[in-house]
Each structure stands twice: as structure tokens, then as C-alpha cells.
Write a protein that holds these residues in place. Structure first.
Motif, PDB file in Angstrom:
ATOM      1  N   ALA A 241       0.950  -0.998  -0.144  1.00 18.14           N
ATOM      2  CA  ALA A 241      -0.082   0.023  -0.258  1.00 18.14           C
ATOM      3  C   ALA A 241       0.953   1.161   0.134  1.00 18.14           C
TER       4      ALA A 241
ATOM      5  N   SER B 232      -3.126   0.362  -3.752  1.00 22.25           N
ATOM      6  CA  SER B 232      -2.818  -1.039  -2.594  1.00 22.25           C
ATOM      7  C   SER B 232      -2.834  -1.928  -3.645  1.00 22.25           C
TER       8      SER B 232
ATOM      9  N   SER C  23      -3.597  -1.315   3.894  1.00 31.44           N
ATOM     10  CA  SER C  23      -4.235  -0.197   3.640  1.00 31.44           C
ATOM     11  C   SER C  23      -4.752   0.280   4.925  1.00 31.44           C
TER      12      SER C  23
END
Length: 376
Positions: free
Chosen positions: A273, A291, A301
Motif C-alpha cells: 500500500a 494498494s 491499507s
């Protein structure tokens, strides 16, 4: 009544530095990001010659006509609390008319309504509720109502959220307050406790899986961009080119080295991410995110969002802003997933006054609206 005149980017920057906050779209650096628009910094000055306001104006020329839309995204940065908005806006409009504007578009940075996380969740669960506005808000702000009433009286026209001249800022956003009502800073623990169980579990899982979140530099933008393009393909949106982010990084960091931060979340060396955060004074924004589809189970995330929130708390920010949400609460709507992700942070849905147009040349403004409809 304050007077209005052009100011240098340095004067603009210095004025904003003395305020608690302003939108990053009203910083002089943003003019370099939006290089396809002609730009100008304006200042408001009182009778004693003291600067009391500022604005970034972006001019977009109409095709084949030497006239422009003057656009002030999330601005101008003036005192919106009084009863004499005309005293602030009229001298600005006179100046913009001289610059060849056929219409002016502003975005008052004024909150009108707020809804709690619980209200938003109940709305999503209720099949009878399709829009946020159908729920009575937890708060209606008197200041917001006053601004909206004055703009109507002064002939400004509210723009629907679906329109836009390759511009259009969100009217509805999701924010996590980082201060108590008495102004004291919330602790990391307090903010974490406000999140839902899934968010807390995912943050804990990321830590347990060994996800490492670090601040990146300009040299990490290609890695961010590669992941961002992957995200765009997966989620069906058109990605911006790498050059856009390089320009954004350079322009905003030239205004203030702390303005933009690139964050990277890695698991066993793999980038899972990556996000871009922006801060102006006491307001911190989550601006862009990416992501990987692989390794979603390590919850990169959530980990990177938590790192950004912690950083905002450490910097003394008053609010962490996850930016736009649509007004829909329809469980069948594809946009509702984004709202559900943001609602998990335990913040609040916030409505701003939205964008407002003042036609200066009515025939040209009408032609402009037809042009927009054809484009849309």
C-alpha cells in the motif's frame, strides 16, 4: 470594505502561514500543479493596508473566446463568519471581471451539516434511506446557513455536485476529529478506540504480519505510481501520469517541506500500500492511495492509514480528512464500499457549502453550461 489586488506567491504563502489552516487547493504551490490553467494570487487589504485575506484564482479560457472561468477551489481564504459577504466578494468580482472572467466559481470552506458514524451506518442499513441528506444531521451550523443565505441573496448559484469544469471539489467528505470539543488533542488511544472493531483488528493484524510503514521521498514516487496504476486498473478509474505526482511533490514541498508526505507500506519487501498525505496548518488530508491486490490479507491499507493518522496527531492537527464521499447510502450502489471503509475510522460525514457560480456575462455563461452538457 477591504480592497483586492494581485500579490506575489511569497506574500500569498506568508499570509497562509499565519492562519490555523486553509485548503491546499488555495496554496500558491497548487498553481504549478494545475499548469493548464492560468493562475493569479490575490490579497485582500483593510484600510490600514494590512492583508486580511488571500486567494488562488485559476483561469480556464473558453474555446475560441478570449474569456475565462475564474475558479477558486475551496476558496477564497477570507473571513466567512460575518454578515457582509458582499464587502469581501464584490471587490474580488470587480477585479476578475477586468481580467476577462465571464463567470466566477468559488467553494466556500464552510461546513453546513455533520452526521455521526452511527447515523451513517444506520442509513446504509436502512433500505428506505438512499441519500445522506435524508437523515436529520447531528449538527446544522449557523455559520454555514448564514453563508448559503447570503450567497443566494447576492445572486450566486449553487452548483450540483455532479457537474464540474474539469474541477469540481467534493461537497461531502469524511473526517476524523483529532481534538476534543474543548480544543485539547485526542490521544492515539482515544482515536483508535473510536474506530470500529474491523479497523482495530486490521491494524493489529498488519502489525502482527510485520507490515512496515515508512515515509518515502521523491525517489519513491515511481513505486507509488506503479501501484496506483495497478489500483486504477482494478477499480476502473483513469490514473494520472507519474509527471503529475512529481509536479505535485515539487510544488507543494516548495511551499513548505512538511506539506506533502509519501507513505509506503511493505510486507517482506513487497509494496502492499502507498498513500500521499497533505497538511496545511491544523488540517491533514489523505489525498491519494494505492494498494496491491496480492497480500490484501496483511491489511497494508489500514496500516498506512493508521500511520498517517498518528502522524497528524503528532503534528497537532485538528482534523484528519479522508476527502470525498458521494451522498449515496444505497447498499446496492458501487460507491458505498468507499463510504463503509471511511466510516470504519469512527469519524463523521461533513457537508460543505459546495461550489457556487456568479455569471458575469450571462450569454457566455449560458454557452458555457451548454458546452459542459455536451462534454458530459
Amino acid at each position: 470594505m477591504p480592497s483586492v489586488r494581485p500579490i506575489s506567491p511569497t506574500e500569498h504563502r506568508d499570509h497562509l502561514a499565519g492562519l490555523s489552516s486553509a485548503s491546499f487547493l488555495q496554496t500558491p504551490g497548487w498553481a504549478k500543479v494545475k499548469s493548464e490553467w492560468r493562475s493569479e494570487s490575490l490579497g485582500w487589504f483593510d484600510d490600514a493596508g494590512r492583508q486580511v485575506g488571500a486567494a488562488l484564482v485559476l483561469y480556464r479560457q473558453l474555446p475560441k473566446v478570449n474569456r475565462s472561468l475564474a475558479y477558486l477551489p475551496e476558496g477564497p481564504v477570507i473571513d466567512w463568519t460575518g454578515d457582509d459577504l458582499a464587502g469581501w466578494l464584490d471587490p474580488m468580482v470587480r477585479h476578475l471581471r477586468k481580467q476577462g472572467a465571464f463567470a466566477v466559481r468559488i467553494g466556500p470552506p464552510v461546513v453546513t451539516r455533520r452526521w455521526t458514524t452511527a447515523q451513517v451506518k444506520e442509513g446504509i442499513a436502512d433500505p428506505g434511506v438512499r441519500l445522506l441528506g435524508q437523515i436529520p444531521p447531528a449538527e446544522r451550523t449557523p455559520g454555514g446557513a448564514r453563508v448559503v443565505a447570503q450567497l443566494h441573496e447576492l445572486g450566486w448559484r449553487h452548483q450540483g455536485v455532479e457537474g464540474g469544469f474539469a474541477a469540481g471539489q467534493p461537497q461531502f467528505v469524511f473526517q476524523v476529529p483529532l481534538r476534543h470539543p474543548d480544543g485539547t488533542q485526542r490521544t492515539e488511544d482515544e482515536v483508535l478506540k473510536g474506530m470500529n472493531q474491523l479497523w482495530r483488528r486490521n491494524i493489529k493484524k498488519a502489525a502482527k504480519e510485520g507490515v512496515e510503514v515508512v515515509r518515502g521521498g521523491r525517489e519513491d514516487l515511481p513505486a507509488f505510481h506503479e501501484l496506483y496504476v495497478h489500483t486504477a486498473q482494478r477499480d476502473h478509474f483513469t490514473p494520472r501520469p507519474l509527471r503529475y505526482f512529481e509536479t505535485m511533490y515539487d510544488a507543494l514541498c516548495a511551499d513548505d517541506p512538511e506539506r506533502l508526505t509519501l507513505w509506503l507500506a511493505r510486507h517482506d519487501g513487497d509494496l502492499v500500500a502507498s498513500t500521499i498525505a497533505i497538511r496545511v496548518g491544523e488540517h491533514a488530508w489523505y489525498s491519494y492511495g494505492a494498494s496491491s491486490t496480492e497480500k490484501r490479507e496483511v491489511r497494508g491499507s489500514n496500516a498506512v492509514q493508521w500511520a498517517m493518522i498518528r502522524d497528524a496527531i503528532a503534528a497537532g492537527a485538528a482534523v484528519y480528512d479522508l476527502r470525498g464521499i458521494t451522498e449515496t447510502l444505497d447498499a446496492e450502489d458501487s460507491h458505498v464500499g468507499l463510504i463503509q471503509f471511511k466510516v470504519g475510522t469512527g469519524g463523521e460525514a461533513v457537508e460543505y457549502a459546495g461550489e457556487w457560480d456568479l455569471p458575469i456575462n450571462r450569454p457566455l455563461y449560458k454557452a458555457f453550461q451548454l458546452y459542459l452538457k455536451r462534454r458530459g
